[in-house]
Design an enzyme around this catalytic site. Structure first.
Site, mmCIF file in Angstrom:
data_model
loop_
_atom_site.group_PDB
_atom_site.id
_atom_site.type_symbol
_atom_site.label_atom_id
_atom_site.label_comp_id
_atom_site.label_asym_id
_atom_site.label_seq_id
_atom_site.Cartn_x
_atom_site.Cartn_y
_atom_site.Cartn_z
ATOM 1 C CG HIS A 83 -0.650 0.232 2.701
ATOM 2 N ND1 HIS A 83 -0.233 1.225 2.762
ATOM 3 C CD2 HIS A 83 0.112 -0.784 3.382
ATOM 4 C CE1 HIS A 83 0.365 1.150 4.431
ATOM 5 N NE2 HIS A 83 0.405 -0.275 4.563
ATOM 6 C CG ASP A 85 -3.159 3.857 2.506
ATOM 7 O OD1 ASP A 85 -2.579 2.781 2.064
ATOM 8 O OD2 ASP A 85 -3.850 3.848 3.537
ATOM 9 C CG ASP A 114 2.825 0.817 7.720
ATOM 10 O OD1 ASP A 114 2.412 0.215 6.537
ATOM 11 O OD2 ASP A 114 2.264 1.273 8.504
ATOM 12 C CD GLU A 148 -2.853 -1.295 6.147
ATOM 13 O OE1 GLU A 148 -3.065 -1.972 7.015
ATOM 14 O OE2 GLU A 148 -2.269 -0.186 6.546
ATOM 15 C CD GLU A 149 -1.224 2.756 7.439
ATOM 16 O OE1 GLU A 149 -1.798 2.216 8.506
ATOM 17 O OE2 GLU A 149 -0.344 2.203 7.425
ATOM 18 C CG ASP A 173 1.676 -3.386 5.473
ATOM 19 O OD1 ASP A 173 2.324 -2.674 6.049
ATOM 20 O OD2 ASP A 173 0.182 -2.913 5.625
ATOM 21 C CG HIS A 431 1.706 3.492 12.224
ATOM 22 N ND1 HIS A 431 0.052 3.229 12.411
ATOM 23 C CD2 HIS A 431 1.697 3.041 11.011
ATOM 24 C CE1 HIS A 431 -0.243 2.517 11.388
ATOM 25 N NE2 HIS A 431 0.818 2.518 10.540
HETATM 26 ZN ZN ZN Z 1 0.882 -0.982 6.600
#
Ligand code: ZN
Length: 458
Positions: A83, A85, A114, A148-149, A173, A431
């Site tokens: 992903h 995003d 990520d 995805e997020e 992921d 994150h």
């Molecule tokens: Zn991810």
């Protein structure tokens, strides 16, 4: 040219494309024309498809919801699901979160780990595999997810609009070696309604921040006649981890728990459970007292659903986990939000109807529910075995698959498991501020993905 040599040749263009991608702040924004997840997410998808085209691959943009590139021939398709995003940068960065800066053998920026780094790694692994000239029987498709997020609506769109499903695949992921089991996750809310006419009343109750976090604190405000105050406060304060404070017309009860992630609630102490144990000592009216008794007796500090009759357990993934995450209410009703996760060899029907029945029998109303089914591919299946062998051959490390309580992107399409990009013992920087990935680790990923794609598609 060997596959290993072909991978090394991709290093510079790979890092350049990754840095370009990181420089696009692809955080979800309100939809715009031709950009269902916002203009920057669209821009990032355009970039990935342009890079893919430049590498010579066929590309498809599925209504700007997501896109893919593909290589090879054959009826069957192997997929990598990544992903583009990212979550917002948040506070605390010492580097530019959207700089793609390379320093000390690391590339910094939101998405480096990520999931832009691993997604681009898969794309360049496919390029290396093509350049190696190794013969393949199946097509390979790199799926560029863009949501995805914040809900995986991109892959719901793919599935509902005829998107081809892979015979096997992986999503980079998660972590190595392979995650072949992910518990089913149920989020459910129940409401309790009541009236109070007695001397001792609950006027306000609150606790917790989210369903999937063990609440660290919870509080209740009680009104009562002055002459009852001392005695009731002593009773409530006699309970574990409870403090009481006098107020003008009563007192406040504060429960001090210990927070933990909702996937491992046994590591915490549930403050709402503690609060219920204190509230049952008070002469509250029915049916409120009944609701409080039910929560004290059937949830309390338990983290596995035993007293609700849903304490499922299995060998691959362990116990069901149960977390009463939040409570919010006043003098006439309260709402509780629960997150529970059932083991991978069971189904929704093995637990949800039993949990519902227990709450409904106690007088609660069910007001909302979401469910994400579990994922489980047995250790001896072809996909898991192939990925484990690739990992062991490439790293020399033990390759034992694992089950987790969380959910990865692998749940978004069938026949896919999480594989990489994080190695056992490495720090998880997703994150967080100053997210980065070591260039060497990224290149290890490209080597592993190239070999995995070869063995799955040959
Ligand atoms: Zn991810």
């Amino acid at each position: 040219m060997t596959l290993k040599e072909a991978v090394e040749l991709q290093k510079e263009p790979f890092l350049q494309s990754l840095a370009e991608s990181i420089r696009i702040r692809s955080v979800q924004e309100p939809p715009a024309d031709g950009a269902p997840y916002g203009p920057n997410v669209r821009k990032c998808l355009d970039h990935a498809l342009a890079v893919s085209k430049g590498l010579g691959f066929r590309t498809t943009d599925l209504d700007h919801q997501m896109g893919w590139c593909e290589f090879g021939e054959g009826d069957e398709m192997i997929a990598v699901l990544g992903h583009l995003d990212v979550v917002p940068e948040g506070e605390g960065w010492t580097f530019d979160p959207f700089g793609g800066e390379i320093r000390d053998g690391k590339i910094f920026g939101r998405g480096s780990m990520d999931d832009k780094g691993p997604t681009m790694a898969a794309l360049y692994a496919m390029a290396a595999l093509r350049d190696s000239g190794l013969p393949l029987k199946r097509r390979i498709r790199i799926l560029f997810g863009t949501n995805e997020e914040t809900g995986s609506n991109d892959m719901k769109y793919y599935k509902s609009h005829g998107g081809e499903l892979p015979v096997m695949g992986f999503t980079p992921d998660g972590e190595y070696p392979v995650i072949n089991g992910e518990k089913g996750i149920i989020n459910v809310n129940y409401e309790a309604d009541y009236t109070q006419t007695g001397d001792v009343r609950l006027t306000k109750i609150s606790g917790g921040s989210a369903p999937n976090v063990v609440p660290a604190s919870a509080r209740a405000e009680i009104t009562c006649p002055d002459d009852m105050k001392p005695q009731l406060m002593v009773r409530a304060a006699g309970c574990d981890r409870i403090t009481c404070t006098e107020t003008a017309d009563g007192f406040e009860i504060l429960a001090n728990g210990v927070s933990a992630h909702g996937a491992s609630p046994e590591l915490g102490i549930n403050a709402i459970g503690l609060l219920m144990d204190a509230l049952v000592t008070l002469p509250l009216d029915e049916p409120l007292l009944g609701f409080v008794h039910f929560l004290s007796d059937h949830v309390g500090l338990e983290s596995d659903g035993t007293s609700l009759g849903i304490a499922l357990s299995d060998e691959p993934s362990g116990k069901l986990t149960f977390n009463l995450g939040t409570i919010q209410g006043d003098e006439t009703s309260f709402l509780i939000r629960i997150n529970y996760r059932y083991p991978v060899t069971f189904t929704y029907d093995d637990c949800a109807p039993i949990c519902d029945a227990a709450f409904l029998n106690a007088g609660f109303l069910k007001v909302n529910e979401t469910h994400k089914a579990c994922l489980y591919l047995p250790e001896d299946c072809e996909l898991v075995q192939t990925l484990l062998h690739v990992y062991a051959d490439e790293t020399g490390l033990p390759a034992i698959p694992k089950s987790i309580g969380g959910g990865t992107y692998a749940k978004a399409i069938p026949n896919v498991v999480a594989f990489g990009p994080i190695f056992p013992g490495d720090e998880v920087r997703e994150h967080k501020p100053d997210e980065f990935m070591e260039i060497d680790r990224l290149m290890e990923n490209v080597h592993i993905f190239a070999e995995a794609l070869y063995r799955l598609a040959r």
